[in-house]
Design an enzyme around this catalytic site. Sequence first.
Site, PDB file in Angstrom:
ATOM      1  N   THR A 148      -9.872   0.352  -9.441  1.00  0.00           N
ATOM      2  CA  THR A 148      -9.031  -0.682  -8.814  1.00  0.00           C
ATOM      3  C   THR A 148      -9.114  -1.909  -9.715  1.00  0.00           C
ATOM      4  OG1 THR A 148      -9.464   0.173  -6.596  1.00  0.00           O
ATOM      5  CG2 THR A 148      -8.741  -2.121  -6.711  1.00  0.00           C
ATOM      6  N   ASN A 173      -6.470   4.195  -6.979  1.00  0.00           N
ATOM      7  CA  ASN A 173      -7.691   4.749  -6.392  1.00  0.00           C
ATOM      8  C   ASN A 173      -8.710   5.053  -7.481  1.00  0.00           C
ATOM      9  OD1 ASN A 173      -9.450   5.374  -4.366  1.00  0.00           O
ATOM     10  ND2 ASN A 173      -8.680   7.413  -4.001  1.00  0.00           N
ATOM     11  N   ASP A 182      -8.042   8.311   0.603  1.00  0.00           N
ATOM     12  CA  ASP A 182      -8.552   7.215   1.443  1.00  0.00           C
ATOM     13  C   ASP A 182      -8.287   7.465   2.936  1.00  0.00           C
ATOM     14  OD1 ASP A 182      -9.842   5.732  -0.438  1.00  0.00           O
ATOM     15  OD2 ASP A 182      -8.256   4.259  -0.721  1.00  0.00           O
ATOM     16  N   ARG A 222       0.853  -1.195   0.000  1.00  0.00           N
ATOM     17  CA  ARG A 222       0.000   0.000   0.000  1.00  0.00           C
ATOM     18  C   ARG A 222       0.892   1.250   0.000  1.00  0.00           C
ATOM     19  NH1 ARG A 222      -5.151   1.790  -1.095  1.00  0.00           N
ATOM     20  NH2 ARG A 222      -6.162   2.833   0.653  1.00  0.00           N
ATOM     21  N   SER A 257      -7.789   0.983   3.503  1.00  0.00           N
ATOM     22  CA  SER A 257      -8.269   0.484   2.214  1.00  0.00           C
ATOM     23  C   SER A 257      -9.444  -0.460   2.424  1.00  0.00           C
ATOM     24  CB  SER A 257      -7.125  -0.262   1.526  1.00  0.00           C
ATOM     25  OG  SER A 257      -7.587  -0.932   0.383  1.00  0.00           O
ATOM     26  N   SER A 258     -10.164  -0.729   1.337  1.00  0.00           N
ATOM     27  CA  SER A 258     -11.203  -1.764   1.371  1.00  0.00           C
ATOM     28  C   SER A 258     -10.777  -2.999   0.579  1.00  0.00           C
ATOM     29  CB  SER A 258     -12.500  -1.234   0.752  1.00  0.00           C
ATOM     30  OG  SER A 258     -13.006  -0.171   1.500  1.00  0.00           O
TER      31      SER A 258
HETATM   32  N1  GLY Z   1      -8.663   3.129  -2.994  1.00  0.00           N
HETATM   33  C1  GLY Z   1      -9.657   2.173  -2.676  1.00  0.00           C
HETATM   34  C2  GLY Z   1      -9.245   1.262  -1.590  1.00  0.00           C
HETATM   35  O1  GLY Z   1      -8.072   1.098  -1.329  1.00  0.00           O
HETATM   36  O2  GLY Z   1     -10.078   0.689  -0.942  1.00  0.00           O
END
Ligand code: GLY
Length: 582
Positions: free
Chosen positions: A393, A413, A435, A116, A464-465
Site C-alpha cells: 500500500t 493490496n 480483504d 475502494r 480496509s485498514s
Molecule cells: N489491502 C489492505 C487494506 O485495505 O487495508
Amino acid sequence: MPWPCSRPVKHRFVTLLATLCITAAFSACALAQSAILEGERFHPEVGEHGMVATSHYLASQIAHDVLADGGNAVDAAVTAGFALAVTQPRSGNIGGGGFMLISDEKSGKVIAIDYREKAPSKAYETMFQDEDGNAVPELSRYTHNASGVPGTVAGLALALDKYGTLSLAEALAPAIKLADEGFVIPPRFAEGIRDARERLEKWDSTRKVFFKPDGSLYRAGERFRQPDLAATLKRIAEHGPREFYEGETAKLIVAEMHKHDALMSAEDLASYQPTIREPVHGTYRGYDVYAMSPPSSGGAHIVQMLNILEGYDIGAMGFNSARTIHVMSEAMKRAYADRAEYLGDTDFIDVPLEGITSKAYADELRSQIDLDRATPSSEIAAGNPLPYESNETTHFSIADDSGLAVSNTYTINFSYGSGIVVDGAGFLLNNEMDDFSAKPGTPNAYGLIGGEANKIEPEKRMLSSMTPTIVKKDGKNFLITGSPGGSRIITTTLQVVMNVIDHGMNIQSAVSAPRIHDQWLPDEIRIEDGISPDTVALLEAMGHKVSRQEAMGAAQSILIGDDGTFTGGADPRRSTSSAMGL
Ligand code: GLY
C-alpha cells in the site's frame, strides 16, 4: 521540471510570483529552519508555502512542481497519484483503489472520497472456499477473481473535478511522460521485482512488463519504460476517466477476465462509481481528528484507541516506556477485537460507529485495563490467525497555503497485487478480494479475522485498514498523515498522532521513531528495533509476549505550525521516501 503539455498562462504567472515570494521569504524560511533544527536529532523538510510527502522522490518532485506552478494540493495529489502508478507499481496503481481525505480550511469541510474496489456483481460468499468449506488463500490472492473492480481512476478524477484546477490531461501528463520515456530504476524497485519474481513471471502479460525480453531482471541504474501503460494513460487523458470503465481499457480488462474465466464483467466496470463520505470525526486532547470511515476500519479504530488513551497522561508516562506501550497494546487489542466483529461496508450492513467512537465506550474499555497486567486476548475474544503479512500500500500527504490538505492512501493490496498485468494495458490488477472474510472467522493475509459483517456480497466493498488522517487545531489543518502496512496501518498512524500531540516530536522524529503494534490476534506486541531489552523485560513481566520484527509502515506526513510553517517527514522505512517544501 519540464512539462509535456503547455501550462495555462495563469499558472506560469503564478509560478513567477511564487518564485519571487519564495526568494523574498528566503531569510524568514532560513530562520524557521534553524529554529526547527536546533537541538533535534531528526530534521524535517521546511516550507513556507506548502509541502508534499510521498514514498517516491519522482512523485514528490512532480507534486512539488504542481504546487510551485500555481496548482493546489488536490492538483498535486492527483498528479502524484498517477505518477506513483508508474514509478512504484508495487503499490501505486490504476488497477486498485483507496481513500482520500480532503480538508478545506476555508469552508471548514473535511470530505472523504471512497474509491475502494468493489466485488463483481457475480461474486458470492463461498467463492474462495473448497468443497469442504475451507478458505483457499491462493484463490483470493493470486487469481483473476482476486481482483475487485478498480476505483483509482474514478476516485482521482472525482477529487480533481471537485477541488482541482488542472484538467485530467494535465494531471496525467507527468505520469505519461515517465511511462513513455522511462525512469532510472532505484535499488528498491529492482529488489522488489527480484523478491516477487516467482509470482510475477508466472503470467505472460506480467513478464512482458517487468522483465527484459530474455526473461532476465532489470537492474538498478537501468531505464524502465512502460509503453502499454503510457498508452492506457493517454487514452484516459484523451477521453476522460470513463475510458477506463467503458472504453478500450475496459475492453482489455474484460478480455483478460474472459481469458481466465473470471467473474468481473463489462457491466461491473461500467457501473463502478466512487463515493463521497463523511469522515469519522473524534477529538484527542482538544484536537479534531478526521479519518477514513467504513468501508475502512481505520477511522473508527484510530478514534477508538485515541479515546481510550486520552484517559492516561501519556506524555508523563514517556515515549515507548513499558507503561505507555502496555496501555497502547491494551487499547489496540480491544479495538482490533471490535474490528473483527463489527466492521464492514456500511452500504450493506449497520456498523455501530457512534458507539465505537464514543468517549463513554472508551471509558468502559479503559476501566477493563489493569495497569500492571496484560489482558490475554482469549479474555477479549477468540480466533486462530495466520502469520503471513504484507507491508505494501502507499500513502502520501500534501498541503498548500490556500488551506487545502490531502491525505491519500491507495493500494493493490499485496506488493504487486495479484501479480497479474492486464495484457496490452500495462498495469497490475489488485488482489483486494482477500480483504473480505473468505470464510467468517478465518484470517486474511494480515492475520485479521473478519466476521459476517465483512463476508463477500455482490458489489460490496471489502473492509480496509487504510487510515488517511487529518488532525485540525482550532479549525486549521495541523497534521496530515497515514501509512501503508496492512493491519499495522491504523496503529502506525495512531503513533504519529501520539508522537506529535503527546510527545511533542517534530514531524520527522514522529515518523522515524520506533513503533509497536498489537492486533489482538496473534496475542503479542510486535516491536521494531529501538525498544530496549529492559523495556521488553518489563512488558514480559506484565504478561505480554513481545516479538521483534521488521519495520512497520511508511507514514509520509506533514505538520503545519501555528505560524503557517509547513514541516514534512519522509519515512526512512522506504528508501525512496521524500518530503519537499516550497
Ligand atoms: N489491502 C489492505 C487494506 O485495505 O487495508
